[in-house]
Design an enzyme around this catalytic site. Structure first.
Site, short mmCIF file in Angstrom:
data_model
loop_
_atom_site.label_atom_id
_atom_site.label_comp_id
_atom_site.label_asym_id
_atom_site.label_seq_id
_atom_site.Cartn_x
_atom_site.Cartn_y
_atom_site.Cartn_z
N GLU A 220 45.56 51.49 98.84
CA GLU A 220 46.84 50.95 98.39
C GLU A 220 47.63 51.99 97.60
O GLU A 220 48.73 51.72 97.15
CB GLU A 220 46.60 49.70 97.52
CG GLU A 220 45.93 48.57 98.29
CD GLU A 220 45.75 47.33 97.43
OE1 GLU A 220 46.69 46.51 97.40
OE2 GLU A 220 44.70 47.20 96.80
N GLU A 278 39.82 53.74 85.21
CA GLU A 278 40.50 52.49 84.93
C GLU A 278 41.98 52.57 85.27
O GLU A 278 42.58 53.65 85.37
CB GLU A 278 40.32 52.11 83.46
CG GLU A 278 41.13 52.92 82.49
CD GLU A 278 41.15 52.31 81.09
OE1 GLU A 278 40.42 51.34 80.84
OE2 GLU A 278 41.93 52.80 80.25
N SER A 279 42.58 51.41 85.44
CA SER A 279 43.99 51.31 85.83
C SER A 279 44.88 52.05 84.83
O SER A 279 44.70 51.97 83.62
CB SER A 279 44.41 49.84 85.90
OG SER A 279 43.68 49.16 86.90
#
EC number: 2.3.1.117
Length: 343
Positions: A220, A278-279
């Site tokens: 994505e 992590e995001s």
């Protein structure tokens, strides 16, 4: 002598007679010596890396040669090509060297997209400079200096010429659709991408040439040129991996197996297996990372490049101090089998 690769296909020429792209429906990696020997009897091929322009009569002879060597797809194409009125080319690469022609470059890009070679597995030096921008349209590739005239001619004939993109590299799916993949927006995957079986590329996902996935992945975010993502690893929405064309230099940035690059995260060094970033966290090779033990106490401060290739790591940003931290990854990434089904 063993040859590197062979491709028989059709090409597009501009009005000056220069080949601007080439399509090879069934390229061959390491063709047999006997096949090469027979090709020399029906074409002008002698030795070394070269491409030869062929006639319909040549194609008819090639069909018999391919049939005799159990190259059914090439034989079928040659039989059809003998009845067509399109420029035909044969590219024979004795060695894996820097491509010297557009036809050679397109053969190498298609070797990767056919999964016959992996990114960094063949020499593509200079390919970006060798190719030039083309208008990729619903009526085929058009050299940019000819586009305006072609648009006018189409309108006067009652047609609308649609330009999908202007780029050096076309969409991969206009040349090959690999088995077992889903691509939501086909313009986001360039020719020369290696899309592993089981990979899903969502609408905002992107895979550049000489880059891709080795197996099951959810893409994505952005996989830049030169980057390879291992089986079972996911690239979250808006995430980006630094490639060799965007500041990564000569370092081969990659992601191992069963890892996760979180949404809007970034990576600029090789990541091992079962790792998580992590995001929202972009970790470059020079990022200072505080290493933590199991109790969360600092062990040492290192640069991210010192952790290249290490597995089972979790990278996060301390919400109070802003310091990037790394500790043992407590949970491996488990893919949703239904979400990743491509059958």
């Amino acid at each position: 002598m063993a040859h590197f690769a062979l491709g028989f296909g059709t090409a597009t020429k501009n009005r000056d007679g220069k080949i601007i792209e080439a399509f090879f429906p069934a390229p061959i990696l390491t063709p047999s010596d006997s096949l090469i020997t027979e090709l020399t009897t029906v074409t002008d091929y002698s030795e070394g890396n070269q491409f030869i322009e062929l006639t319909a009569t040549d194609a008819k002879k090639l069909a018999a040669v391919f049939t005799a060597h159990d190259q059914a797809d090439n034989a079928k194409f040659a039989e059809k090509a003998a009845q067509a009125n399109q420029p035909l080319v044969l590219v024979v690469l004795a060695n894996d060297e820097k491509p010297d022609s557009v036809a050679e470059a397109f053969l190498k890009l298609q070797l990767i997209s056919h999964r016959l070679a992996k990114p960094h597995g063949i020499v593509l030096d200079g390919v970006f400079g060798l190719l030039h921008n083309i208008a990729w349209t619903n009526e085929g590739p058009i050299d940019l200096p000819e586009l305006a005239d072609r648009q006018i001619d189409a309108r006067l004939a009652g047609r609308a010429l649609s330009v999908d993109c202007v780029d050096k590299f076309p969409k991969m799916v206009d040349y090959i659709v690999p088995t077992g993949v889903r691509i939501a927006d086909t313009s986001r995957v360039r020719l020369g991408a290696h899309v592993g079986e089981g990979t899903t590329v969502m609408h905002e996902g992107f895979i550049n040439f000489n880059a891709g996935t080795s197996g099951v992945s959810m893409v994505e975010g952005r996989i830049s040129a030169g980057v390879m993502v291992g089986n079972g690893s996911d690239i979250g929405g808006g995430a980006s991996i630094m490639g060799t064309l965007s500041g990564g230099g000569k370092v081969v940035v990659s992601i191992g197996e069963s890892s996760l690059l979180g949404a809007n995260a970034g990576l600029g060094f090789p990541l091992g297996d079962r790792c998580t970033i992590e995001s929202g966290l972009y970790v470059t090779a020079g990022t200072k990372v505080r290493m933590l033990d199991k109790e969360g106490k600092e062990v040492e401060m290192v640069k991210a490049r010192d952790l290249a290739g290490f597995s089972d790591l979790l990278f996060r940003r301390n919400s109070q101090t802003g310091q990037v931290e790394c500790l043992a990854n407590k949970s491996a990434v488990e893919l949703n089998s239904e979400l990743h089904s491509n059958n």
